[in-house]
Design a protein around this motif. Structure first.
Motif, PDB file in Angstrom:
ATOM      1  N   THR A  40      -3.668   9.731   4.324  1.00  0.00           N
ATOM      2  CA  THR A  40      -3.834   8.580   3.419  1.00  0.00           C
ATOM      3  C   THR A  40      -3.147   7.348   3.997  1.00  0.00           C
ATOM      4  O   THR A  40      -3.675   6.237   3.939  1.00  0.00           O
ATOM      5  CB  THR A  40      -3.221   8.898   2.033  1.00  0.00           C
TER       6      THR A  40
ATOM      7  N   LEU B 197      -4.854   3.936   5.119  1.00  0.00           N
ATOM      8  CA  LEU B 197      -4.374   2.659   4.591  1.00  0.00           C
ATOM      9  C   LEU B 197      -4.189   1.630   5.713  1.00  0.00           C
ATOM     10  O   LEU B 197      -4.627   0.481   5.610  1.00  0.00           O
ATOM     11  CB  LEU B 197      -3.042   2.871   3.869  1.00  0.00           C
TER      12      LEU B 197
ATOM     13  N   VAL C 276       3.752   1.668  -1.394  1.00  0.00           N
ATOM     14  CA  VAL C 276       4.215   1.890  -2.776  1.00  0.00           C
ATOM     15  C   VAL C 276       3.088   2.517  -3.589  1.00  0.00           C
ATOM     16  O   VAL C 276       3.286   3.471  -4.333  1.00  0.00           O
ATOM     17  CB  VAL C 276       4.656   0.558  -3.430  1.00  0.00           C
ATOM     18  N   ASP C 277       1.902   1.974  -3.404  1.00  0.00           N
ATOM     19  CA  ASP C 277       0.737   2.447  -4.148  1.00  0.00           C
ATOM     20  C   ASP C 277       0.448   3.925  -3.883  1.00  0.00           C
ATOM     21  O   ASP C 277       0.135   4.677  -4.790  1.00  0.00           O
ATOM     22  CB  ASP C 277      -0.473   1.575  -3.759  1.00  0.00           C
ATOM     23  N   ILE C 278       0.572   4.352  -2.649  1.00  0.00           N
ATOM     24  CA  ILE C 278       0.210   5.746  -2.336  1.00  0.00           C
ATOM     25  C   ILE C 278       1.419   6.683  -2.432  1.00  0.00           C
ATOM     26  O   ILE C 278       1.337   7.844  -2.057  1.00  0.00           O
ATOM     27  CB  ILE C 278      -0.472   5.868  -0.946  1.00  0.00           C
ATOM     28  N   GLY C 279       2.512   6.164  -2.917  1.00  0.00           N
ATOM     29  CA  GLY C 279       3.649   7.038  -3.186  1.00  0.00           C
ATOM     30  C   GLY C 279       4.617   7.215  -2.034  1.00  0.00           C
ATOM     31  O   GLY C 279       5.370   8.186  -2.006  1.00  0.00           O
TER      32      GLY C 279
ATOM     33  N   GLY D 258       0.826  -1.212   0.000  1.00  0.00           N
ATOM     34  CA  GLY D 258       0.000   0.000   0.000  1.00  0.00           C
ATOM     35  C   GLY D 258       0.857   1.257   0.000  1.00  0.00           C
ATOM     36  O   GLY D 258       0.531   2.248  -0.660  1.00  0.00           O
TER      37      GLY D 258
END
Lengths: 155, 110
Positions: free
Chosen positions: B76, B80, B22-25, B20
């Protein structure tokens, strides 16, 4: 990262019949080739197969995410195939794969490539979503379902 | 910038949280195998032995995830964690908090 901006209706093959891993990859690459210049398709297939030999991209929960970096393509391409009956992909959980996300990225988009892999891995842990994608009869349904998931998911 | 610290007992959530990230930067984090107070007390102090079930997280180890992140990503990231862990507020499930960071060296922006 949102997945839907990378999903194109023309790059979705719904309701595919089962086949070998290589056949499935070939089909999805051919679909991409109808719309984008891929350069050396044979090399891409070879790279994908080599990656699969290294360790399967059948990550479980009926999902496979074959992926490779491709020289010469103009942008990241996400080709989606659904196989409602399921197909052998040597997945980590030994279950048949029903949805394949084939990800091809240019060399200068590796960070995006990794983020997309993460995104796909996350949304595919949602059982209901996988069932919906696997059972989708049309590309529109696949696109709509992913867009809906994007709206409700963190990130 | 803020220092995000997450301590989780459910080891199966670790992969999901990092994926997660990685996904949200969030491009990097450090994970430490850690032990909670309950685990140490029940293992080392005889009077507490046998009270594993009464000590929050007493029976198992945990993971501490630390990451220096941009302030705008804090909400965020916490969302998560809650999404992955279900309810981190549940006693013994884990803890997540942030601290302000004054200066950072060696952190590369995307």
């Amino acid at each position: 990262m949102k997945l839907s901006p990378f999903v194109e209706k023309s790059l979705i093959a719904a309701d595919l019949p089962p086949g070998t891993k290589k056949e499935l990859l070939e089909k999805l690459l051919s679909l991409a080739e109808e719309h984008y210049s891929l350069g050396d398709k044979t090399k891409i297939l070879k790279d994908l197969v080599a990656r699969e030999k290294q360790s399967t991209t059948g990550i479980g929960c009926s999902i496979a995410v074959p992926h490779t970096i491709v020289d010469g393509i103009e942008k990241t391409l996400l080709i989606i195939g659904s196989v409602p009956e399921g197909t052998e992909f040597h997945a980590v959980d030994s279950k048949p794969v029903k949805v394949v996300f084939l990800l091809l990225s240019p060399p200068d988009r590796t960070r995006e490539h990794i983020k997309l892999l993460a995104r796909i891995a996350r949304i595919c842990s949602i059982e209901e979503l996988v069932e919906d994608l696997a059972g989708a009869a049309t590309a529109e349904e696949v696109l709509e379902r992913i867009t809906r998931e994007d709206e409700s998911h963190v990130g | 910038m803020e220092l995000l610290v997450i301590i989780i007992k459910q080891t199966q959530y670790l992969d999901d949280i990092l994926t997660g990230f990685v996904d949200i930067g969030i491009g990097g984090a450090t994970v430490v195998d850690s032990r909670g107070m309950g685990q140490i007390l029940t293992a080392n102090v005889p009077i507490f032995a046998g009270l594993k079930d009464l000590m929050p997280g007493g029976a198992i180890g945990n993971y501490m995830i630390v990451s220096v992140i941009e302030s705008e990503k804090v909400e965020t990231a916490l969302q998560l964690v809650n999404e992955v862990c279900g309810n981190i507020e549940e006693e013994g499930a884990g803890i997540a908090f942030t601290l302000p960071v004054n200066k950072v060296f060696g952190l590369h922006k995307e």
